[in-house]
Motif scaffolding. Structure first.
Motif, short mmCIF file in Angstrom:
data_model
loop_
_atom_site.label_atom_id
_atom_site.label_comp_id
_atom_site.label_asym_id
_atom_site.label_seq_id
_atom_site.Cartn_x
_atom_site.Cartn_y
_atom_site.Cartn_z
N GLY A 93 -0.75 -6.10 -3.57
CA GLY A 93 -1.77 -5.32 -2.56
C GLY A 93 -3.28 -6.04 -2.87
N SER A 108 -4.98 -8.18 0.03
CA SER A 108 -6.17 -7.76 0.66
C SER A 108 -7.25 -8.68 0.79
CB SER A 108 -6.69 -6.32 0.22
OG SER A 108 -7.14 -6.76 -1.30
N ASN A 160 0.76 -1.29 -0.02
CA ASN A 160 -0.08 0.01 -0.13
C ASN A 160 0.92 1.34 0.03
OD1 ASN A 160 -2.51 -1.53 0.10
ND2 ASN A 160 -2.50 -1.39 2.38
#
Length: 214
Positions: A80, A84, A69
């Motif tokens: 990312g 996530s 991030n």
């Protein structure tokens, strides 16, 4: 040598100038894209090999996501997106789809303006042919009104001048096509590295699925 090039350019006629503009524009795009892709390749390799991959091997997915991030690299964005989904305990397919979406968002930046080089190469060639045809038309028109004793010499000279345009068009098109091929190869190498990074992440997940992902 310089005098020869200048004379060659001057004898080609009016169409030598637009061809020269196309060549300069193409070279500028090629240099900009080469520098951008070279820097992008180095930055993405360093981000993944030196930061993200070691964290993935430690199963420290949270820190890997934090780094992704914070990083401005394309590969960090792709990783990312997958991390996530991983931390939210979603399925492997969802993680893969998320990384594919990130890759699709990255591709336009990598391929930006590269395709123009092939177009400019074609334009350069066509301008050269057009200049030659117009030059030949003008040459035959001039010969028709010339003295019979001078026709052969005048025609030969006019055709030589007209062909200079085609030669210069090809001389401009060939390096632009080569630059396009080189840049396309560099782009494909970067995309392949992104796909390989995604595969490594999925393999690490599959190796120890029982480990806590937090």
């Amino acid at each position: 040598m310089t005098d020869t090039v200048v004379r060659f350019f001057q004898e080609g006629g009016l169409f030598m100038y637009p061809i020269a503009i196309v060549l300069v524009l193409g070279v500028a795009i090629a240099i900009e894209r080469f520098v951008y892709l070279s820097l992008a390749k180095s930055a993405n390799r360093n981000a993944f090999d030196k930061a993200i991959l070691p964290l993935l091997k430690k199963r420290d997915y949270k820190r890997a996501l934090e780094f992704s991030n914070d990083s401005q690299t394309a590969i960090a964005s792709i990783m990312g997106a997958g991390l996530s989904r991983l931390i939210n305990k979603q399925q492997r397919e969802d993680i893969e789809y998320a990384m594919e979406e990130g890759l699709m968002e990255t591709l336009p930046r990598l391929e930006k303006r590269t395709q123009y080089l092939a177009t400019l190469a074609n334009v350069s060639t066509l301008l050269g042919l057009l200049g030659t045809i117009i030059g030949l038309i003008a040459a035959f028109t001039a010969v028709a009104n010339a003295d019979p004793a001078e026709k052969a010499s005048l025609l030969s000279q006019s055709i030589s001048v007209a062909m200079n345009t085609t030669a210069f068009g090809l001389m401009s098109a060939i390096p632009l096509l080569l630059c396009h091929a080189v840049l396309q190869t560099k782009t494909n190498e970067i995309v392949d590295s992104f796909e390989m990074a995604g595969v490594k992440l999925l393999n690490i997940i599959s190796e120890q699925p029982s480990i806590n992902r937090d």
